[in-house]
Design an enzyme around this catalytic site. Structure first.
Site: not given
Ligand code: ATP
Ligand code: MG
Length: 514
Positions: A369-371
């Site tokens: 999950s990048r953010v």
């Protein structure tokens, strides 16, 4: 006629004149009428219509409508949004000068509609608050705020290791039949009572599967907070193509009111195939895997509409959970790679885990999950970082231990604890857990408070711990969910609750720890 006579006639003449002008405006303009040249599966070629704009609504006899998708000199290509069997070459077609619109508003909550918002649930007409175009520009950068609040899925493995934030686009991908839809539906279920609105868009899904999703949402008391958009495999390809855009407009209406919305596109593999089919019928040049050149843009412009708005722009958010089906775990196929690069992270489901019964079959190592990490609750963040590292290490130890290697005591202990963490990450479907309970369970296994409990008894221990946390520590739960970090006292409190609930368990039927 002099002025006096005119005045004598009074306003009635003017009304008559106005009425006849209105009639003249409403009458079909001859230039705007074309003729159907050919009809094939889901597509009509129409000649004689000039100045048609891309995505314009075209009308045909008997209420059939279509979407102008191909503007060629020789005639425009129209994707039909209904039953095409009665349409024949030679019949008329009319321009409308309008883009396709869907009804939006609160009346849609709890309703099931087709790909352009027409009700299909026999609950009568929908009193829309407005009609919004199906394709709308995404919010400009200036109106967007960073993802800062969590969207809890209620699934332990996701909320701890792959957290999703409101306004994020998180892809769910995996082979067929390994629980992709279940994850999305559980996420919707977990929004019950939170004020978050759900939109579930089924594209080309079998009716039985969609009926199951609807029944689950109804049983979970979430259907009234959801809008269901369905374009089945038997519907016109045009309808299946337009459904996710229509669903996004329906969701954007709520976002514009300052609400948080989560939309599920189930699934975009079928959506891409539909667009490929339409494009091939329109004789567009095929590209990689025979998809048309604009397939990336088709999905990018859809998912770009998911965002979180700044407070001075209403403060709502739209979280998108697109689903993609892979074949034989091939993540590097065209559509999965496109979507991986468009979204802000992915939840990858592994068939191996599914067949081992490790459900939900989320492969933490391949998921990211990048953010969402920034939006995670502070109480979680303090332990979740450990979890990914610890779990990766455990998997390595386990692979190594398979060779029958002699292990030192600390490795043996890490292995035992890792097995407990893995056990704890198991979860039945449609049983989302509150954030505070999840944090309690995660702490209990990672910190080793449950090292003495045999693995066979962990499921029972888990139920007892959740029960205890919810009933004995309501104040602590509230603070965790309000976003406060855990203090040392809180840790001690949780530890006591965990250890005491584990002590009340009956001895396991089968002794041994694995
Ligand atoms: P498809 O490719 O057909 O869309 P899918 O990947 O969406 O399938 P689901 O329909 O969600 O998969 O689930 C497949 C099966 O796995 C269902 O029978 C479902 O009940 C079961 N399943 C999914 N998750 C779990 C879980 N956590 N625990 C137990 N069973 C589960
Ligand atoms: Mg599914």
């Amino acid at each position: 006629m002099n002025e006096e006579t005119l005045q004598g006639l009074g306003p009635s003449v003017f009304r008559l004149l106005e009425d006849s002008l209105d009639d003249a405006r409403a009458a079909p303009d001859l230039r705007e009428t074309g003729v159907v040249r050919a009809v094939s599966r889901g597509i009509a070629r129409v000649g004689g219509l000039s100045d048609v704009i891309d995505q314009e609504l075209i009308r045909f006899p008997e209420g059939l409508v279509g979407l102008a998708v191909d503007l060629a000199e020789a005639g425009i290509g129209v994707a039909l949004l209904g039953d095409h069997t009665k349409l024949e070459a030679g019949q008329p077609a009319w321009r409308t000068g309008r883009a396709i619109e869907v009804p939006v508003g609160h009346a849609l909550l709890g309703r099931i509609v087709d790909g352009i918002g027409r009700p299909i649930d026999q609950k009568g007409e929908i009193r829309a608050e407005a009609h919004w175009p199906v394709e709308r520009p995404a919010a400009p950068i200036i109106a967007r705020a960073p993802v800062a609040r969590p969207l809890h899925t209620g699934i332990k493995a996701i909320d701890a290791a792959i957290p999703v934030g409101r306004g994020q686009r998180q892809l769910i991908l995996g082979d067929r039949q390994i629980g992709k839809t279940s994850i999305a539906v559980d996420t919707l279920l977990n929004q019950r009572g939170s004020g978050v609105i759900g939109v579930y868009c089924a594209i080309g899904q079998r009716a039985a599967g969609v009926a199951r999703v609807i029944a689950t949402l109804r049983r979970g008391g979430m259907l009234d907070q959801c809008v269901i958009v369905v374009a089945g495999p038997e519907d016109a390809p045009g309808l299946q193509f337009i459904a996710p855009y229509a669903a996004t407009s329906i969701a954007e209406f709520f976002m514009a009111q300052g609400r948080d919305v989560v939309i599920v596109h189930d699934d975009l593999t079928r959506h891409a195939r539909t667009w490929r089919e339409l494009s091939l019928l329109l004789r567009r040049p095929p590209g990689r895997e025979a998809y048309p050149g604009d397939i990336f843009f088709v999905h990018a412009r859809l998912l770009e509409r998911a965002t979180r708005l700044r407070e001075d722009h209403g403060g709502g958010s739209l979280t998108a959970l697109p689903i993609v089906e892979t074949q034989a775990q091939n993540l590097s196929a065209y559509i999965p790679t496109n979507l991986i690069s468009i979204t802000d992270g992915q939840i990858y489901l592994s068939p191996e885990l599914f067949h081992k019964g490790q459900l939900p079959a989320i492969d933490i190592g391949k998921s990211v999950s990048r953010v969402g990490g920034r939006a995670q609750l502070p109480a979680w963040r303090s332990i979740a970082g450990d979890l990914r590292l610890f779990y990766a290490q455990f998997e390595e130890f386990e692979a190594f231990a398979r060779f029958g290697t002699q292990l030192d005591a600390s490795t043996r202990q890490a292995l035992e604890r890792g097995r407990r963490v893995r056990e704890m990450l198991r979860q039945d479907e449609h049983a989302p857990l509150a954030a505070s309970s999840q944090i309690g369970l995660l702490l209990a296994t990672i910190r080793g408070w449950l090292d003495e409990v045999p693995i066979a008894s962990l499921a029972a221990a888990e139920a007892a711990i959740v029960e205890r946390i919810v009933h004995a520590l309501p104040e602590l739960c509230r603070r965790i969910e309000d976003g406060q970090p855990l203090t040392d006292d809180d840790h001690a409190c949780l530890q006591t609750a965990v250890v005491e609930s584990a002590r009340t368990l009956p001895p396991p039927a089968r002794a041994g720890s694995s």
